[in-house]
Scaffold this motif. Structure first.
Motif, PDB file in Angstrom:
ATOM      1  N   HIS A  11      39.503  41.802  35.604  1.00 11.26           N
ATOM      2  CA  HIS A  11      40.791  42.304  36.050  1.00 11.26           C
ATOM      3  C   HIS A  11      41.394  41.251  36.964  1.00 11.26           C
ATOM      4  O   HIS A  11      40.772  40.260  37.282  1.00 11.26           O
ATOM      5  N   GLY A  12      42.615  41.415  37.359  1.00  8.24           N
ATOM      6  CA  GLY A  12      43.249  40.403  38.191  1.00  8.24           C
ATOM      7  C   GLY A  12      43.855  40.998  39.431  1.00  8.24           C
ATOM      8  O   GLY A  12      43.487  42.084  39.862  1.00  8.24           O
ATOM      9  N   GLY A  13      44.770  40.278  40.001  1.00  5.77           N
ATOM     10  CA  GLY A  13      45.463  40.752  41.178  1.00  5.77           C
ATOM     11  C   GLY A  13      44.813  40.305  42.463  1.00  5.77           C
ATOM     12  O   GLY A  13      43.867  39.525  42.486  1.00  5.77           O
ATOM     13  N   ILE A  14      45.328  40.834  43.533  1.00  3.83           N
ATOM     14  CA  ILE A  14      44.901  40.413  44.862  1.00  3.83           C
ATOM     15  C   ILE A  14      43.511  40.957  45.240  1.00  3.83           C
ATOM     16  O   ILE A  14      42.846  40.414  46.098  1.00  3.83           O
ATOM     17  N   PHE A  15      43.064  42.008  44.542  1.00  2.00           N
ATOM     18  CA  PHE A  15      41.790  42.624  44.900  1.00  2.00           C
ATOM     19  C   PHE A  15      40.588  41.741  44.592  1.00  2.00           C
ATOM     20  O   PHE A  15      39.533  41.914  45.180  1.00  2.00           O
ATOM     21  N   VAL A  16      40.723  40.788  43.690  1.00  2.00           N
ATOM     22  CA  VAL A  16      39.597  39.906  43.381  1.00  2.00           C
ATOM     23  C   VAL A  16      39.329  38.916  44.512  1.00  2.00           C
ATOM     24  O   VAL A  16      38.293  38.266  44.523  1.00  2.00           O
ATOM     25  N   LEU A  17      40.244  38.815  45.458  1.00  2.00           N
ATOM     26  CA  LEU A  17      40.020  37.916  46.590  1.00  2.00           C
ATOM     27  C   LEU A  17      38.850  38.384  47.448  1.00  2.00           C
ATOM     28  O   LEU A  17      38.261  37.589  48.178  1.00  2.00           O
ATOM     29  N   LEU A  18      38.506  39.662  47.351  1.00  2.00           N
ATOM     30  CA  LEU A  18      37.400  40.210  48.131  1.00  2.00           C
ATOM     31  C   LEU A  18      36.037  39.914  47.501  1.00  2.00           C
ATOM     32  O   LEU A  18      35.015  40.087  48.139  1.00  2.00           O
ATOM     33  N   ILE A  19      36.019  39.459  46.253  1.00  2.00           N
ATOM     34  CA  ILE A  19      34.776  39.153  45.544  1.00  2.00           C
ATOM     35  C   ILE A  19      34.452  37.675  45.755  1.00  2.00           C
ATOM     36  O   ILE A  19      35.238  36.809  45.375  1.00  2.00           O
ATOM     37  N   PRO A  20      33.299  37.379  46.348  1.00  2.00           N
ATOM     38  CA  PRO A  20      32.955  35.972  46.600  1.00  2.00           C
ATOM     39  C   PRO A  20      32.829  35.172  45.294  1.00  2.00           C
ATOM     40  O   PRO A  20      32.247  35.636  44.320  1.00  2.00           O
TER      41      PRO A  20
END
Length: 53
Positions: A11-20
């Motif tokens: 998936h994409g978006g800003i939420f992947v920024l939390l995944i190292p």
């Protein structure tokens, strides 16, 4: 694609920024999201018709 970013999450978006280590070239990924947001907002402002008075 222009910034050579790779996203390792399905998936994409800003939420992947939390995944190292989910995004390569993180700075350009964030820049691409910001550019897309600004461009979309400007196009909506320019193309949306004013309500008739």
């Amino acid at each position: 694609m222009l910034f050579n970013c790779a996203l390792r999450a399905p998936h994409g978006g800003i939420f992947v920024l939390l995944i190292p280590n989910a995004v390569s070239n993180l700075g350009m990924y964030v820049a691409a999201i910001a550019i897309g947001t600004i461009l979309t907002a400007l196009l909506i402002i320019l193309l949306k018709k004013s309500p008739a008075k």
